[in-house]
Design a protein around this motif. Structure first.
Motif, PDB file in Angstrom:
ATOM      1  N   PHE A  97       0.844  -1.197   0.000  1.00  0.00           N
ATOM      2  CA  PHE A  97       0.000   0.000   0.000  1.00  0.00           C
ATOM      3  C   PHE A  97       0.880   1.248   0.000  1.00  0.00           C
ATOM      4  O   PHE A  97       1.772   1.398   0.832  1.00  0.00           O
ATOM      5  CB  PHE A  97      -0.883  -0.019   1.247  1.00  0.00           C
ATOM      6  N   GLY A  98       0.628   2.160  -0.964  1.00  0.00           N
ATOM      7  CA  GLY A  98       1.513   3.314  -1.048  1.00  0.00           C
ATOM      8  C   GLY A  98       0.821   4.585  -1.484  1.00  0.00           C
ATOM      9  O   GLY A  98      -0.350   4.593  -1.889  1.00  0.00           O
ATOM     10  N   TYR A  99       1.569   5.676  -1.411  1.00  0.00           N
ATOM     11  CA  TYR A  99       1.062   7.025  -1.652  1.00  0.00           C
ATOM     12  C   TYR A  99       1.883   7.683  -2.766  1.00  0.00           C
ATOM     13  O   TYR A  99       3.114   7.535  -2.804  1.00  0.00           O
ATOM     14  CB  TYR A  99       1.207   7.881  -0.379  1.00  0.00           C
ATOM     15  N   ALA A 100       1.205   8.417  -3.649  1.00  0.00           N
ATOM     16  CA  ALA A 100       1.891   9.220  -4.661  1.00  0.00           C
ATOM     17  C   ALA A 100       1.675  10.683  -4.320  1.00  0.00           C
ATOM     18  O   ALA A 100       0.528  11.146  -4.248  1.00  0.00           O
ATOM     19  CB  ALA A 100       1.346   8.916  -6.049  1.00  0.00           C
ATOM     20  N   VAL A 101       2.758  11.400  -4.079  1.00  0.00           N
ATOM     21  CA  VAL A 101       2.673  12.829  -3.759  1.00  0.00           C
ATOM     22  C   VAL A 101       3.041  13.573  -5.039  1.00  0.00           C
ATOM     23  O   VAL A 101       4.205  13.645  -5.430  1.00  0.00           O
ATOM     24  CB  VAL A 101       3.602  13.198  -2.587  1.00  0.00           C
ATOM     25  N   ASP A 102       2.026  14.102  -5.687  1.00  0.00           N
ATOM     26  CA  ASP A 102       2.149  14.521  -7.085  1.00  0.00           C
ATOM     27  C   ASP A 102       1.392  15.833  -7.261  1.00  0.00           C
ATOM     28  O   ASP A 102       0.514  15.959  -8.113  1.00  0.00           O
ATOM     29  CB  ASP A 102       1.526  13.396  -7.939  1.00  0.00           C
ATOM     30  N   ALA A 103       1.750  16.829  -6.428  1.00  0.00           N
ATOM     31  CA  ALA A 103       0.925  18.035  -6.308  1.00  0.00           C
ATOM     32  C   ALA A 103       1.463  19.219  -7.103  1.00  0.00           C
ATOM     33  O   ALA A 103       1.320  20.371  -6.699  1.00  0.00           O
ATOM     34  CB  ALA A 103       0.777  18.402  -4.829  1.00  0.00           C
ATOM     35  N   GLY A 104       2.094  18.942  -8.258  1.00  0.00           N
ATOM     36  CA  GLY A 104       2.483  20.037  -9.149  1.00  0.00           C
ATOM     37  C   GLY A 104       1.258  20.571  -9.874  1.00  0.00           C
ATOM     38  O   GLY A 104       0.120  20.196  -9.581  1.00  0.00           O
ATOM     39  N   ALA A 105       1.488  21.442 -10.874  1.00  0.00           N
ATOM     40  CA  ALA A 105       0.362  22.057 -11.581  1.00  0.00           C
ATOM     41  C   ALA A 105      -0.502  21.007 -12.273  1.00  0.00           C
ATOM     42  O   ALA A 105      -1.717  21.138 -12.348  1.00  0.00           O
ATOM     43  CB  ALA A 105       0.894  23.065 -12.593  1.00  0.00           C
ATOM     44  N   GLN A 106       0.133  19.934 -12.774  1.00  0.00           N
ATOM     45  CA  GLN A 106      -0.605  18.848 -13.428  1.00  0.00           C
ATOM     46  C   GLN A 106       0.089  17.540 -13.040  1.00  0.00           C
ATOM     47  O   GLN A 106       1.321  17.482 -13.004  1.00  0.00           O
ATOM     48  CB  GLN A 106      -0.576  19.043 -14.957  1.00  0.00           C
ATOM     49  N   PRO A 107      -0.695  16.485 -12.756  1.00  0.00           N
ATOM     50  CA  PRO A 107      -0.048  15.252 -12.303  1.00  0.00           C
ATOM     51  C   PRO A 107       0.873  14.639 -13.360  1.00  0.00           C
ATOM     52  O   PRO A 107       0.623  14.792 -14.555  1.00  0.00           O
ATOM     53  CB  PRO A 107      -1.222  14.306 -12.022  1.00  0.00           C
ATOM     54  N   VAL A 108       1.916  13.936 -12.891  1.00  0.00           N
ATOM     55  CA  VAL A 108       2.797  13.198 -13.812  1.00  0.00           C
ATOM     56  C   VAL A 108       2.943  11.738 -13.392  1.00  0.00           C
ATOM     57  O   VAL A 108       3.580  10.962 -14.089  1.00  0.00           O
ATOM     58  CB  VAL A 108       4.214  13.821 -13.922  1.00  0.00           C
ATOM     59  N   LEU A 109       2.362  11.364 -12.243  1.00  0.00           N
ATOM     60  CA  LEU A 109       2.599  10.013 -11.725  1.00  0.00           C
ATOM     61  C   LEU A 109       1.402   9.079 -11.888  1.00  0.00           C
ATOM     62  O   LEU A 109       1.413   7.978 -11.334  1.00  0.00           O
ATOM     63  CB  LEU A 109       2.972  10.082 -10.230  1.00  0.00           C
ATOM     64  N   GLN A 110       0.372   9.506 -12.620  1.00  0.00           N
ATOM     65  CA  GLN A 110      -0.835   8.670 -12.664  1.00  0.00           C
ATOM     66  C   GLN A 110      -0.594   7.286 -13.257  1.00  0.00           C
ATOM     67  O   GLN A 110      -1.318   6.342 -12.956  1.00  0.00           O
ATOM     68  CB  GLN A 110      -1.951   9.380 -13.437  1.00  0.00           C
ATOM     69  N   ALA A 111       0.423   7.145 -14.119  1.00  0.00           N
ATOM     70  CA  ALA A 111       0.694   5.825 -14.709  1.00  0.00           C
ATOM     71  C   ALA A 111       1.521   4.944 -13.777  1.00  0.00           C
ATOM     72  O   ALA A 111       1.797   3.788 -14.108  1.00  0.00           O
ATOM     73  CB  ALA A 111       1.421   5.990 -16.046  1.00  0.00           C
ATOM     74  N   ASP A 112       1.922   5.486 -12.638  1.00  0.00           N
ATOM     75  CA  ASP A 112       2.787   4.731 -11.727  1.00  0.00           C
ATOM     76  C   ASP A 112       1.978   4.257 -10.520  1.00  0.00           C
ATOM     77  O   ASP A 112       1.103   4.969 -10.035  1.00  0.00           O
ATOM     78  CB  ASP A 112       3.948   5.629 -11.288  1.00  0.00           C
ATOM     79  N   PRO A 113       2.252   3.055 -10.035  1.00  0.00           N
ATOM     80  CA  PRO A 113       1.354   2.443  -9.052  1.00  0.00           C
ATOM     81  C   PRO A 113       1.346   3.132  -7.687  1.00  0.00           C
ATOM     82  O   PRO A 113       2.386   3.455  -7.136  1.00  0.00           O
ATOM     83  CB  PRO A 113       1.905   1.008  -8.927  1.00  0.00           C
ATOM     84  N   ALA A 114       0.137   3.383  -7.183  1.00  0.00           N
ATOM     85  CA  ALA A 114      -0.054   3.935  -5.828  1.00  0.00           C
ATOM     86  C   ALA A 114      -1.493   3.668  -5.426  1.00  0.00           C
ATOM     87  O   ALA A 114      -2.323   3.317  -6.267  1.00  0.00           O
ATOM     88  CB  ALA A 114       0.239   5.433  -5.814  1.00  0.00           C
ATOM     89  N   ASP A 115      -1.800   3.828  -4.158  1.00  0.00           N
ATOM     90  CA  ASP A 115      -3.171   3.624  -3.682  1.00  0.00           C
ATOM     91  C   ASP A 115      -3.857   4.943  -3.384  1.00  0.00           C
ATOM     92  O   ASP A 115      -5.040   5.124  -3.674  1.00  0.00           O
ATOM     93  CB  ASP A 115      -3.139   2.759  -2.412  1.00  0.00           C
TER      94      ASP A 115
END
Ligand code: SF4
Length: 382
Positions: free
Chosen positions: A133-151
């Motif tokens: 179970f993990g977290y993606a911290v991706d709070a720039g103007a537009q996300p870039v991590l949506q293709a990478d696995p997170a919960d």
């Protein structure tokens, strides 16, 4: 020998390493995804002293030391702790499963939230839902991590609001810096209360998110290519693997930010480095292939992977990606790839089109020569 991979159901860490074919794999969850030059030099030196000198960038933005002698693990952990790269205990390490958008700037939301989540992990305030179970911290103007696995994801909506999102949901919940971690803890607790180990599993099983998840998310930017950015120079290594000498050379260029794309951002660099072991050209065919370590480095590997991927890279049809997997577990590419080769025996591979390594094959038991011929024909097809 069975061809069914062993699903261990957990990811290795530093305090809970995994035994592989070449010794222990010690995976560092590098705080903030950033190594100072002193830390990077220290890790390179330890990789040589305690392991086989090889390091992997994982698809969660972590750094793995390979070939560690189990008898000497404690000495390695002590040395890594002196470099401030070890959590206070295994429970904190497991909870601090954070993937950080690498272009963050000091004091921005990504930086701030990552620090807050780190504190919550160390105190065990983050629920222990499951070891993946993990977290993606991706709070720039537009996300870039949506293709990478997170919960659980922290993103920004098109109107600029900060959102908390569950993997698999189309809408997010508006939050503020002050409420973000409390809301994330509540969402993780909600996943656990559904009897699920992953957020997407809970939603797939029909669970409905709590109230407030009603704000549209925005689509992500595509994964960045190699090159120069305001934050620094983005470079890659073939298969995300580098030797200790390369890490030492990178450390001389500045602080390093790890990415889930098996690339490294050299913080503040204004020109691309000229190191033969790095890929700096976005058109390099090696960027079209991904491959796990395979046999013999992984005990579960049924066949060799990276040598084959390297030989096939030039004939992969343009615009497509090839995944060579040592077994059906598919560690190097958890999601579907244009073409996947799954080793089933030495020099024998099943071929899957637009699927994962464990999908039903379209062709079975191909030799490397037959695969090269297949790829050439695909590239020539109109
Ligand atoms: S996919 Fe590769 S690294 Fe993963 S278990 Fe199979 S052989 Fe090992």
């Amino acid at each position: 020998m069975s061809t069914v991979p062993v699903i261990k159901g957990w990811c290795p860490g530093a305090l809970r390493p995994m035994l592989s074919g070449d010794g222990l794999v010690v995976r560092l969850r590098v705080p903030q995804g950033r190594l100072t030059p002193a830390q990077a030099r220290g890790v390179a030196e330890l990789a040589l002293r305690y392991g086989n000198g090889m390091l992997d960038l994982s698809n969660r933005g972590n750094l793995q030391l390979r070939g560690i002698d189990p008898e000497r693990r404690e000495g390695l952990i002590d040395a890594l702790r002196a470099l401030a790269l070890i959590d206070v205990n295994e429970g904190a390490e497991r909870r601090r499963n954070l993937m950080v958008m690498p272009f963050w700037q000091a004091g921005d939301d990504t930086d701030h939230l990552t620090q807050q989540l780190t504190v919550a992990a160390q105190s065990h305030a983050l629920p222990a839902v499951s070891s993946k179970f993990g977290y993606a911290v991706d709070a720039g103007a537009q996300p870039v991590l949506q293709a990478d696995p997170a919960d659980i994801r922290f993103e920004r909506a098109a109107d600029g609001r900060l959102l908390l999102c569950a993997e698999g949901a189309e809408m997010g919940k508006p939050i503020s810096r002050d409420t973000a971690v409390t809301e994330a803890i509540a969402l993780a607790a909600w996943v656990r209360a559904q009897g699920a180990t992953r957020a997407a599993h809970a939603l797939e099983a029909g669970a409905t998110l709590p109230p407030g998840f009603d704000h549209p998310r925005q689509s992500a930017l595509s994964t960045p290519t190699l090159g120069l950015y305001p934050a620094g120079a983005l470079v890659a290594c073939a298969f995300g693997q580098m030797d200790a000498e390369t890490l030492t050379a990178l450390a001389d260029l500045g602080p390093l930010r790890l990415t889930p794309w098996r690339m490294v951002l050299i913080e503040g660099a204004t020109e691309l480095p000229d190191l033969p072991s790095l890929i700096t050209d976005a058109a390099d065919p090696l960027l079209r292939v991904v491959a796990c370590i395979g046999a013999p480095g992984c005990a579960q590997g049924r066949g060799e992977t990276r040598g084959l991927a390297r030989r096939l890279a030039a004939v992969v049809p343009k615009g497509q990606r090839l995944h060579v997997s040592g077994c059906a577990k598919g560690c190097a590419a958890p999601r579907a790839t244009d073409i996947t080769l799954t080793a089933t025996a030495p020099a024998r591979y099943d071929l899957i089109q637009e699927g994962r390594a464990d999908a039903p094959p379209d062709l079975r038991g191909l030799s490397p020569a037959a695969i090269a011929s297949y790829l050439r024909k695909s590239a020539d097809a109109p």
